[in-house]
Design an enzyme around this catalytic site. Structure first.
Site, PDB file in Angstrom:
ATOM      1  N   GLU A 256      92.303   8.687  56.215  1.00  0.00           N
ATOM      2  CA  GLU A 256      91.785   9.994  55.757  1.00  0.00           C
ATOM      3  C   GLU A 256      91.602  10.838  57.012  1.00  0.00           C
ATOM      4  OE1 GLU A 256      91.354  10.821  52.718  1.00  0.00           O
ATOM      5  OE2 GLU A 256      91.365   8.903  51.682  1.00  0.00           O
ATOM      6  N   CYS A 295      85.557  17.565  56.367  1.00  0.00           N
ATOM      7  CA  CYS A 295      87.013  17.451  56.258  1.00  0.00           C
ATOM      8  C   CYS A 295      87.557  18.357  55.168  1.00  0.00           C
ATOM      9  CB  CYS A 295      87.390  16.009  55.983  1.00  0.00           C
ATOM     10  SG  CYS A 295      86.575  15.335  54.520  1.00  0.00           S
TER      11      CYS A 295
HETATM   12  P1  NAP Z   1      87.686  10.444  65.642  1.00  0.00           P
HETATM   13  O1  NAP Z   1      87.399  10.839  67.035  1.00  0.00           O
HETATM   14  O2  NAP Z   1      89.096  10.202  65.253  1.00  0.00           O
HETATM   15  O3  NAP Z   1      86.804   9.124  65.391  1.00  0.00           O
HETATM   16  C1  NAP Z   1      86.718   8.521  64.125  1.00  0.00           C
HETATM   17  C2  NAP Z   1      86.337   7.060  64.273  1.00  0.00           C
HETATM   18  O4  NAP Z   1      87.405   6.337  64.891  1.00  0.00           O
HETATM   19  C3  NAP Z   1      85.109   6.829  65.144  1.00  0.00           C
HETATM   20  O5  NAP Z   1      84.331   5.814  64.554  1.00  0.00           O
HETATM   21  C4  NAP Z   1      85.712   6.396  66.458  1.00  0.00           C
HETATM   22  O6  NAP Z   1      84.840   5.616  67.204  1.00  0.00           O
HETATM   23  C5  NAP Z   1      86.873   5.573  65.964  1.00  0.00           C
HETATM   24  N1  NAP Z   1      87.920   5.343  66.949  1.00  0.00           N
HETATM   25  C6  NAP Z   1      88.307   6.162  67.955  1.00  0.00           C
HETATM   26  N2  NAP Z   1      89.357   5.607  68.623  1.00  0.00           N
HETATM   27  C7  NAP Z   1      89.629   4.427  68.011  1.00  0.00           C
HETATM   28  C8  NAP Z   1      90.594   3.394  68.240  1.00  0.00           C
HETATM   29  N3  NAP Z   1      91.494   3.488  69.199  1.00  0.00           N
HETATM   30  N4  NAP Z   1      90.563   2.310  67.432  1.00  0.00           N
HETATM   31  C9  NAP Z   1      89.660   2.210  66.434  1.00  0.00           C
HETATM   32  N5  NAP Z   1      88.722   3.159  66.171  1.00  0.00           N
HETATM   33  C10 NAP Z   1      88.708   4.259  66.947  1.00  0.00           C
HETATM   34  O7  NAP Z   1      87.108  11.499  64.611  1.00  0.00           O
HETATM   35  P2  NAP Z   1      85.670  12.208  64.607  1.00  0.00           P
HETATM   36  O8  NAP Z   1      85.637  13.187  65.733  1.00  0.00           O
HETATM   37  O9  NAP Z   1      84.579  11.205  64.496  1.00  0.00           O
HETATM   38  O10 NAP Z   1      85.709  12.983  63.219  1.00  0.00           O
HETATM   39  C11 NAP Z   1      86.236  14.267  63.046  1.00  0.00           C
HETATM   40  C12 NAP Z   1      87.577  14.196  62.367  1.00  0.00           C
HETATM   41  O11 NAP Z   1      87.480  13.436  61.181  1.00  0.00           O
HETATM   42  C13 NAP Z   1      88.077  15.548  61.932  1.00  0.00           C
HETATM   43  O12 NAP Z   1      89.408  15.687  62.335  1.00  0.00           O
HETATM   44  C14 NAP Z   1      87.989  15.519  60.418  1.00  0.00           C
HETATM   45  O13 NAP Z   1      88.960  16.279  59.753  1.00  0.00           O
HETATM   46  C15 NAP Z   1      88.171  14.087  60.126  1.00  0.00           C
HETATM   47  N6  NAP Z   1      87.540  13.738  58.845  1.00  0.00           N
HETATM   48  C16 NAP Z   1      88.348  13.465  57.801  1.00  0.00           C
HETATM   49  C17 NAP Z   1      87.791  13.147  56.575  1.00  0.00           C
HETATM   50  C18 NAP Z   1      88.658  12.820  55.391  1.00  0.00           C
HETATM   51  O14 NAP Z   1      88.126  12.322  54.407  1.00  0.00           O
HETATM   52  N7  NAP Z   1      89.934  13.092  55.429  1.00  0.00           N
HETATM   53  C19 NAP Z   1      86.402  13.094  56.434  1.00  0.00           C
HETATM   54  C20 NAP Z   1      85.610  13.378  57.535  1.00  0.00           C
HETATM   55  C21 NAP Z   1      86.197  13.699  58.752  1.00  0.00           C
HETATM   56  P3  NAP Z   1      83.976   6.232  68.433  1.00  0.00           P
HETATM   57  O15 NAP Z   1      82.886   7.027  67.857  1.00  0.00           O
HETATM   58  O16 NAP Z   1      83.490   4.993  69.096  1.00  0.00           O
HETATM   59  O17 NAP Z   1      84.951   7.027  69.258  1.00  0.00           O
END
Ligand code: NAP
Length: 517
Positions: A256, A295
């Protein structure tokens, strides 16, 4: 300072390496630290598979549904404490915090009720029993049974309660134990919920694990029966989907990710009409709720060209009326962004979008220099096809872009599709022909299409609210994943198998003749 412990192998354990500090985004004060270094995440997953899996698979859907109801009760009993944590750690207003926490409770309750309806059974039948030859004795039936691995949930920072527990609800009802990893920066709320569940002894041992800190080498330990459900940025989604071990073990993955959600104002929705007022009201809510860190927030607003100036005027008026400031204060309607890094990303994103700034772009009327504030921001683009960034750059904050279309569904549809696939698109019109044409233009590119109009103006929740009974997810840029959707959501955590045999025996084994749902 308190380090938030992870909950693995049936106990709380702290990491031993360098810790990350969680900060109050309003005051910039440090709140706690997280660290997962030194934890044996392979052993954590194996414990969940060995202990949590068998315990959950021994329960019927009805019994698992009761567990979900108990989780909802446990969260609800700590609601005030959790709301305060979301204000402190997430920059949420009370309204934002309740949206997250009550969203988790509502989804758990939805799936608890589904469990009760599915009843005293372990297998879900899928479709009708099918005759395979002219002889009616020999038949086929598809069934779904719980997978024997762990559901690995990696979540974004913006919904630490809802994101974690909508996923947990579906996995647990499907009979899978889970390991949840909240984003580090806002993990206080998820951590406290899990602490509460342990205090209340809600779940069987091994059914729920929590990693506070980075994912570390978690994905190096995935196995073939595991399922990964990820919510976050498209860039991280690609890393997870293409992880060597995930690929080699054919681990099921649902992503997602980003979405450039569009709202289209129909040519019939005249100024002053209920539909136009609904469009303005919902846009202001979608852009400012959770400081736009949703999102499903509307990122692109399409209006007929001759309406551009009027809509700009009305949106600027709405955006500038939003009280931005310390979210702990009751009159404040929008707090800061969750982290300093997120504010920087949003500021850089605004610069990359181009276009003309109609309002916002800085901290506005918020006094002082502390806190990661950004006023609601409206950017106007005069030709939607000339500014590519508005269809590729998700600026994850209180920011949206207004652009014209030529008043036809084909032009609006083509512009929406430039976003490459989204979670939700909204259309505000009472002209059913226009609505139907829009549906055919954009449905294949959109997880959910939301029609606003005078008949539903008083009833609808707005396009940004995800509901447990409908699927959430979208094609293309949005990740291609799908969650929730009532019973559909369970299939992600279950294996579909075709069963062939003697009809009465197949019916008895699968219990399909007494199916109630
Ligand atoms: P993110 O930086 O991609 O991080 C999301 C999660 O992934 C965090 O728990 C992060 O951990 C983890 N992560 C990062 N690198 C990883 C790796 N190499 N392997 C495994 N896990 C890893 O996103 P965010 O900044 O938290 O959230 C914002 C984004 O989420 C926006 O782009 C938004 O559109 C999207 N979003 C989408 C939805 C949907 O339902 N489609 C809902 C909400 C948000 P760490 O915190 O330890 O880095």
């Amino acid at each position: 300072m308190k380090q938030l412990a992870s909950y693995v192998q049936g106990e709380f354990r702290k990491g031993t390496g360098e810790a990350m500090t969680l900060v109050n985004p309003t005051t910039e004060e440090a709140l706690a630290t997280v660290c997962s270094a030194g934890l044996d995440l392979g052993a954590a997953l194996q414990f969940a598979r060995d202990r949590g899996g068998p315990a959950l698979r021994a329960l019927t859907f009805a019994a698992r549904g009761k567990l979900l109801a108990a989780i909802a009760d446990s969260i609800h009993s700590r609601r005030e404490e959790l709301v305060q944590m979301a204000i402190d750690n997430g920059g949420n207003t009370r309204g934002d915090a309740k949206f997250d926490i009550d969203g988790a409770t509502a989804t758990l309750t939805h799936y608890a009720e589904l469990g009760a309806r599915l009843g005293e059974r372990f297998i879900l039948v899928d479709g009708e029993i099918a005759a395979l030859t002219r002889n009616p004795r020999w038949v086929g039936q598809h069934v779904n049974t719980s997978r024997h691995g762990v559901a690995i949930h990696i979540n974004a920072y913006n919904f630490p309660a809802w994101n974690a527990f909508e996923k947990a609800a579906v996995a647990l009802l499907a009979g899978m134990p889970l390991l949840t990893k909240p984003a580090e920066a806002t993990s206080l709320v998820t951590h406290r919920i899990v602490e509460g569940l342990v205090e209340d002894s809600v779940l069987p041992v091994g059914a729920l694990s929590l990693v506070c800190g980075s994912a570390g080498d978690l994905l190096d330990h995935v196995q073939r029966q595991d399922v990964i459900a990820f919510t976050g940025s498209a860039a991280t989604g690609v890393k997870i989907r293409s992880h060597a071990r995930v690929v080699s073990e054919s681990v099921r993955v649902s992503i997602e990710a980003d979405s450039l959600n569009a709202a289209v104002l129909g040519p019939d929705a005249e100024e002053g009409s209920d539909t136009y007022e609904m469009f303005l009201r919902e846009l202001a809510k979608e852009v400012t709720q959770k400081a736009g860190q949703k999102c499903t927030a509307t990122r692109r607003v399409l209006v007929p060209r001759d309406r551009l100036a009027g809509v700009e005027r009305d949106l600027v008026e709405r955006f500038t009326q939003v009280a931005v400031g310390n979210p702990a204060e009751q009159q404040v309607k929008m707090g800061p962004l969750a982290t300093a890094a997120q504010l920087k990303r949003v500021q850089d994103g605004i610069a990359r979008l181009g276009g003309r700034l109609a309002t916002g772009g800085d901290r506005g009327k918020v006094a002082g220099t502390k806190g990661y504030f950004l006023a609601p921001t409206l950017i106007v683009v005069d030709d939607a096809r000339k500014v590519a960034a508005v269809h590729t750059e998700e600026v994850f904050g209180p920011v949206t872009t207004l652009m014209p279309y030529d008043g036809t569904s084909s032009d609006a549809g083509a512009i929406v599709r430039l976003g490459g696939g989204g979670l939700v698109a909204s259309v505000y019109s009472d002209d059913e022909k226009f609505c139907e044409a829009m549906l055919r233009e954009i449905a294949a590119f959109t997880g959910r299409v939301y029609f606003g109009g005078e008949k539903v103006a008083e009833h609808a929740f707005g396009p940004g609210t995800v509901l447990a009974g409908l699927v959430h997810g979208g094609p293309g840029r949005a990740g291609g994943g799908e969650e929730l959707g009532g019973e559909r959501g369970l299939h992600h955590y279950m294996q579909r198998t075709a069963v062939q045999g003697y009809k009465p025996a197949v019916e008895r084994m699968t219990d399909s003749h007494t199916r109630t749902v």
